[in-house]
Design a protein around this motif. Sequence first.
Motif, PDB file in Angstrom:
ATOM      1  N   LYS A  35      21.625  39.147  79.323  1.00  0.00           N
ATOM      2  CA  LYS A  35      20.747  38.014  80.293  1.00  0.00           C
ATOM      3  C   LYS A  35      19.591  37.731  79.589  1.00  0.00           C
ATOM      4  N   ALA A  36      18.808  39.053  79.013  1.00  0.00           N
ATOM      5  CA  ALA A  36      17.556  38.615  78.560  1.00  0.00           C
ATOM      6  C   ALA A  36      17.816  37.484  77.216  1.00  0.00           C
ATOM      7  N   ARG A  37      18.770  37.877  76.575  1.00  0.00           N
ATOM      8  CA  ARG A  37      18.892  36.936  75.365  1.00  0.00           C
ATOM      9  C   ARG A  37      19.305  35.510  75.831  1.00  0.00           C
ATOM     10  N   SER A  60      20.113  38.612  87.781  1.00  0.00           N
ATOM     11  CA  SER A  60      20.785  37.302  88.715  1.00  0.00           C
ATOM     12  C   SER A  60      20.670  37.706  90.166  1.00  0.00           C
ATOM     13  N   ASP A  61      20.943  36.490  90.955  1.00  0.00           N
ATOM     14  CA  ASP A  61      20.807  36.255  92.235  1.00  0.00           C
ATOM     15  C   ASP A  61      21.947  37.455  92.923  1.00  0.00           C
ATOM     16  N   ARG A  63       4.327  38.549  92.206  1.00  0.00           N
ATOM     17  CA  ARG A  63       5.113  37.525  92.868  1.00  0.00           C
ATOM     18  C   ARG A  63       6.374  37.317  91.660  1.00  0.00           C
ATOM     19  N   TYR A  64       7.801  36.801  92.198  1.00  0.00           N
ATOM     20  CA  TYR A  64       8.720  36.735  91.258  1.00  0.00           C
ATOM     21  C   TYR A  64       9.180  35.426  91.494  1.00  0.00           C
ATOM     22  N   VAL A  82      13.290  35.519  85.643  1.00  0.00           N
ATOM     23  CA  VAL A  82      12.220  35.580  86.506  1.00  0.00           C
ATOM     24  C   VAL A  82      10.908  35.775  85.927  1.00  0.00           C
ATOM     25  N   ASP A  83      10.040  35.017  86.300  1.00  0.00           N
ATOM     26  CA  ASP A  83       8.396  35.307  85.925  1.00  0.00           C
ATOM     27  C   ASP A  83       7.935  36.332  87.001  1.00  0.00           C
ATOM     28  N   VAL A  84       7.309  37.323  86.442  1.00  0.00           N
ATOM     29  CA  VAL A  84       6.498  38.513  87.054  1.00  0.00           C
ATOM     30  C   VAL A  84       5.104  38.086  87.046  1.00  0.00           C
ATOM     31  N   ILE A  85       4.240  37.463  88.075  1.00  0.00           N
ATOM     32  CA  ILE A  85       3.086  37.277  88.026  1.00  0.00           C
ATOM     33  C   ILE A  85       2.199  37.643  89.043  1.00  0.00           C
ATOM     34  N   PRO A  86       0.921  37.714  89.131  1.00  0.00           N
ATOM     35  CA  PRO A  86      -0.029  38.338  90.194  1.00  0.00           C
ATOM     36  C   PRO A  86       0.378  37.760  91.509  1.00  0.00           C
ATOM     37  N   ARG A  87       0.225  38.564  92.582  1.00  0.00           N
ATOM     38  CA  ARG A  87       0.696  38.178  93.781  1.00  0.00           C
ATOM     39  C   ARG A  87       0.003  36.751  94.217  1.00  0.00           C
ATOM     40  N   TYR A  88      -1.195  36.522  93.876  1.00  0.00           N
ATOM     41  CA  TYR A  88      -1.673  35.166  94.378  1.00  0.00           C
ATOM     42  C   TYR A  88      -1.952  34.303  93.250  1.00  0.00           C
ATOM     43  N   GLY A  89      -1.187  34.789  92.237  1.00  0.00           N
ATOM     44  CA  GLY A  89      -1.301  33.877  90.969  1.00  0.00           C
ATOM     45  C   GLY A  89      -0.186  32.510  90.887  1.00  0.00           C
TER      46      GLY A  89
END
Length: 262
Positions: A119-121, A154-155, A171-172, A180-187
């Motif tokens: 999945k990453a690849r 995946s979903d 946040r995802y 999926v991007d993993v970012i700061p909650r309020y980013g």
Amino acid sequence: MTKPKIVFFDIDDTLYDQNKLVPDSTAEAIKKLQEQGVITAIATGRSPFMFRALRSQLDIHSFVSINGSYVVHNDKPVYTNPLAADTLGTLVSQTREIGWSLAFVTDKSLKMDGEPDDKARASIESLKLPVSFPESDPHFFENHEVYQGLLFYSDHDEAGFLRNEPFNRFRYVRWHKYGVDVIPRYGSKAEGIKQLLKQLNLTPDEACAFGDGNNDIEMLSYVGTGIAMGNAVDEAKKSADLVTTSVHQDGIYNGLKQVGLL
């Protein structure tokens, strides 16, 4: 509608077509904006090292990158918002336990936490990055400020735990069927744009933005003129003020004409 003084462009499926090339009409449109004195900027989920050639090609020197966590004005960083190290460490432990791949993004590099799965690849290869596939460094996050994580599932995978403490401090945002991007909650790109507009002494009403994805939703509603590409996801279209044609049908050029900038 206020005539925009700055225009922000997403990269993938907005500036870039599916072959990761800039359509001739897009390059022409950006050059015309610059000749008129309109500021051109990029707003992307990508890290700066991933789009150096694009910035050079389009003569763009200000950008909101890594989904708002790393902002640059005239080639100098003006705002950064790294992931909280303690929460990231907990996420690393959990993903290792359940066997999900995770990657770490800084302004200069991308590293895998362990060996990537299929999945990453598939997700990373879809980006067609101008660098080799990222190396593994499981200790990378311990020694660097990480601005974003890339989580691969995946979903259909059980991801309910991400809604619980402490994982919900991030946040995802999905950008690929496995990525999926993993970012700061309020980013968000909107927050990054807010920081850049402060530097330029401009208001949101004086800004325009083009985008197509889930990570463009806040941006398109935040600026005075949000333009969704014809190939955008439905939620991005709903957040925008107008919808232009697709990236393959001169979407940026046509959108700029619609708002009177060309």
